[in-house]
Design a protein around this motif. Structure first.
Motif, PDB file in Angstrom:
ATOM      1  N   HIS A   1      -7.256  -8.684   8.803  1.00 51.14           N
ATOM      2  CA  HIS A   1      -6.716  -8.344   7.643  1.00 51.14           C
ATOM      3  C   HIS A   1      -6.888  -6.553   7.544  1.00 51.14           C
ATOM      4  O   HIS A   1      -6.115  -6.032   6.592  1.00 51.14           O
ATOM      5  CB  HIS A   1      -7.168  -9.093   6.308  1.00 51.14           C
ATOM      6  CG  HIS A   1      -6.583 -10.524   6.499  1.00 51.14           C
ATOM      7  ND1 HIS A   1      -7.307 -11.529   6.852  1.00 51.14           N
ATOM      8  CD2 HIS A   1      -5.704 -10.931   5.942  1.00 51.14           C
ATOM      9  CE1 HIS A   1      -6.851 -12.588   6.979  1.00 51.14           C
ATOM     10  NE2 HIS A   1      -5.568 -12.111   6.167  1.00 51.14           N
TER      11      HIS A   1
ATOM     12  N   TYR B   1      -7.667  -2.371   8.846  1.00 53.31           N
ATOM     13  CA  TYR B   1      -7.569  -1.621   9.975  1.00 53.31           C
ATOM     14  C   TYR B   1      -8.308  -0.246   9.245  1.00 53.31           C
ATOM     15  O   TYR B   1      -8.168  -0.022   8.039  1.00 53.31           O
ATOM     16  CB  TYR B   1      -6.175  -1.314  10.360  1.00 53.31           C
ATOM     17  CG  TYR B   1      -5.245  -0.384   9.352  1.00 53.31           C
ATOM     18  CD1 TYR B   1      -4.707  -1.097   8.291  1.00 53.31           C
ATOM     19  CD2 TYR B   1      -4.943   0.907   9.530  1.00 53.31           C
ATOM     20  CE1 TYR B   1      -3.877  -0.388   7.421  1.00 53.31           C
ATOM     21  CE2 TYR B   1      -4.379   1.726   8.708  1.00 53.31           C
ATOM     22  CZ  TYR B   1      -3.723   1.018   7.843  1.00 53.31           C
ATOM     23  OH  TYR B   1      -3.106   1.796   6.781  1.00 53.31           O
TER      24      TYR B   1
ATOM     25  N   ASN C   1      -7.622   3.293   8.633  1.00 54.46           N
ATOM     26  CA  ASN C   1      -6.822   4.483   8.358  1.00 54.46           C
ATOM     27  C   ASN C   1      -7.506   5.658   8.482  1.00 54.46           C
ATOM     28  O   ASN C   1      -8.420   6.253   7.581  1.00 54.46           O
ATOM     29  CB  ASN C   1      -6.202   4.456   6.700  1.00 54.46           C
ATOM     30  CG  ASN C   1      -5.015   5.548   6.688  1.00 54.46           C
ATOM     31  OD1 ASN C   1      -5.198   6.445   6.901  1.00 54.46           O
ATOM     32  ND2 ASN C   1      -3.953   4.716   6.226  1.00 54.46           N
TER      33      ASN C   1
ATOM     34  N   CYS D   1      -8.262  -0.015   5.282  1.00 52.69           N
ATOM     35  CA  CYS D   1      -7.236  -0.476   4.509  1.00 52.69           C
ATOM     36  C   CYS D   1      -6.773  -1.839   4.702  1.00 52.69           C
ATOM     37  O   CYS D   1      -7.002  -2.310   5.780  1.00 52.69           O
ATOM     38  CB  CYS D   1      -5.967   0.555   4.493  1.00 52.69           C
ATOM     39  SG  CYS D   1      -6.597   2.174   4.111  1.00 52.69           S
TER      40      CYS D   1
ATOM     41  N   LYS E   1      -4.048  -4.366   6.125  1.00 55.56           N
ATOM     42  CA  LYS E   1      -3.025  -4.389   7.074  1.00 55.56           C
ATOM     43  C   LYS E   1      -1.579  -4.788   6.173  1.00 55.56           C
ATOM     44  O   LYS E   1      -0.606  -4.063   6.189  1.00 55.56           O
ATOM     45  CB  LYS E   1      -3.191  -5.193   8.417  1.00 55.56           C
ATOM     46  CG  LYS E   1      -3.699  -4.584   9.292  1.00 55.56           C
ATOM     47  CD  LYS E   1      -3.856  -5.470  10.657  1.00 55.56           C
ATOM     48  CE  LYS E   1      -4.894  -4.865  11.531  1.00 55.56           C
ATOM     49  NZ  LYS E   1      -5.293  -5.887  12.529  1.00 55.56           N
ATOM     50  N   LYS E   2      -1.750  -5.709   5.421  1.00 61.11           N
ATOM     51  CA  LYS E   2      -0.738  -6.614   4.774  1.00 61.11           C
ATOM     52  C   LYS E   2      -1.218  -7.235   3.589  1.00 61.11           C
ATOM     53  O   LYS E   2      -1.570  -8.242   3.936  1.00 61.11           O
ATOM     54  CB  LYS E   2       0.107  -7.657   5.949  1.00 61.11           C
ATOM     55  CG  LYS E   2       1.594  -7.330   5.989  1.00 61.11           C
ATOM     56  CD  LYS E   2       2.215  -8.033   7.135  1.00 61.11           C
ATOM     57  CE  LYS E   2       2.384  -9.336   6.637  1.00 61.11           C
ATOM     58  NZ  LYS E   2       3.224 -10.464   7.595  1.00 61.11           N
TER      59      LYS E   2
ATOM     60  N   ARG F   1       3.722  -4.234   3.796  1.00 56.22           N
ATOM     61  CA  ARG F   1       3.514  -2.805   4.233  1.00 56.22           C
ATOM     62  C   ARG F   1       1.819  -2.619   4.033  1.00 56.22           C
ATOM     63  O   ARG F   1       1.304  -3.185   3.192  1.00 56.22           O
ATOM     64  CB  ARG F   1       4.033  -1.830   3.343  1.00 56.22           C
ATOM     65  CG  ARG F   1       5.713  -1.729   3.387  1.00 56.22           C
ATOM     66  CD  ARG F   1       6.067  -0.161   3.692  1.00 56.22           C
ATOM     67  NE  ARG F   1       5.681   0.816   2.638  1.00 56.22           N
ATOM     68  CZ  ARG F   1       6.385   1.066   1.594  1.00 56.22           C
ATOM     69  NH1 ARG F   1       7.345   0.597   1.208  1.00 56.22           N
ATOM     70  NH2 ARG F   1       5.638   2.015   0.838  1.00 56.22           N
ATOM     71  N   PRO F   2       1.191  -1.904   4.898  1.00 54.76           N
ATOM     72  CA  PRO F   2      -0.221  -1.865   4.765  1.00 54.76           C
ATOM     73  C   PRO F   2      -0.430  -1.046   3.380  1.00 54.76           C
ATOM     74  O   PRO F   2       0.230  -0.219   2.820  1.00 54.76           O
ATOM     75  CB  PRO F   2      -0.539  -0.745   5.925  1.00 54.76           C
ATOM     76  CG  PRO F   2       0.546  -0.783   6.613  1.00 54.76           C
ATOM     77  CD  PRO F   2       1.865  -0.876   5.937  1.00 54.76           C
TER      78      PRO F   2
ATOM     79  N   CYS G   1      -3.791   1.054   1.225  1.00 56.39           N
ATOM     80  CA  CYS G   1      -5.077   1.386   1.066  1.00 56.39           C
ATOM     81  C   CYS G   1      -5.105   1.504  -0.430  1.00 56.39           C
ATOM     82  O   CYS G   1      -4.471   1.579  -1.359  1.00 56.39           O
ATOM     83  CB  CYS G   1      -5.125   2.984   1.646  1.00 56.39           C
ATOM     84  SG  CYS G   1      -4.883   3.194   3.433  1.00 56.39           S
TER      85      CYS G   1
END
Ligand SMILES: Nc1ncnc2c1ncn2[C@@H]1O[C@H](COP(=O)(O)OS(=O)(=O)O)[C@@H](OP(=O)(O)O)[C@H]1O
Length: 216
Positions: free
Chosen positions: A151, A153, A155, A162, A164-165, A171-172, A174
């Protein structure tokens, strides 16, 4: 952050918690509010309590950064942190300093709740290993580990992990601009003195929680 298993204290503001649901309530200031433990206890003594803590020195600078954004005319960090800059006496009445004396605040809560009802989350690990800390949170709440490594990644632009979805979005996402801002430069000597000030309180906090947060 408090997790209310039954009904929240602000009955008119919070919906009823149905079977199979848990209600979360997040108010950072409860941890440092004298009346909060007795009030939460009188609402539900089985409440689970999650406390996110980070290095109190970095926390104080982060707090100062936040206030500085709202009030750019603020005196310097060292002006506020020291009662007397010659002797280096720390001003514990400044909230940015006082909040970081975690052992003192926890003492207040332990008068009402056993340690087993607390989970202490490391603010530092939340950045370096968000899935690991979220795993601990889910276990503590008796939930299936749904939120995992996949979940998150890192950034590069934000400099933080942040999502991912996020749920309901493709959309990702943060955290907002007010989270993870650069801190102003604070002289090393000032930070050093503050670190010395917190050391005994940190040690006490490690002892009370049985967790070494590695802040020294
Ligand atoms: N993923 C991610 N993205 C951005 N920021 C992150 C993240 N994880 C932890 N942090 C750190 O959270 C700090 C802000 O949290 P706060 O405690 O001020 O939040 S709260 O308003 O009290 O809920 C914020 O402090 P500052 O760096 O001082 O802004 C961050 O360091």
């Amino acid at each position: 952050m408090e997790c209310f298993r039954q009904r929240c204290c602000r009955k008119n503001l919070m919906p009823r918690t149905l079977d199979g649901q848990i209600t979360m309530e997040k108010t950072p200031s409860y941890f440092i509010t004298r009346e909060a433990p007795s009030r939460v206890f009188s609402m539900s003594r089985s409440t689970k309590l999650i406390v996110v803590v980070r290095d109190p020195v970095t926390r104080a600078v982060s707090d100062y950064t936040q206030t500085l954004t709202k009030n750019p005319g603020l005196p310097s960090f060292q002006n506020l942190a020291f009662k007397n800059s010659t002797t280096g006496l720390i001003d514990t009445s400044w909230s940015a300093v006082r909040i970081g004396i975690y052992a003192k605040h926890l003492e207040n809560w332990l008068r009402y709740f056993p340690l087993t009802q607390f989970l202490f989350v490391s603010g530092e690990k939340l950045v370096t290993d968000p899935a690991g800390e979220m795993g601990r949170v889910q276990d503590f709440l008796g939930l299936k580990r749904v939120v995992t490594n996949k979940h998150f990644y890192f950034n590069q632009t934000k400099g933080f992990p942040c999502l991912k979805k996020p749920e309901g979005s493709s959309r990702p996402r943060c955290l907002g601009k007010s989270k993870g801002r650069p801190h102003p430069h604070i002289p090393a000597e000032v930070l050093h003195r503050l670190r010395d000030f917190y050391r005994p309180f940190n040690m006490k906090f490690y002892q009370m929680t049985g967790q070494d947060f590695g802040w020294d």
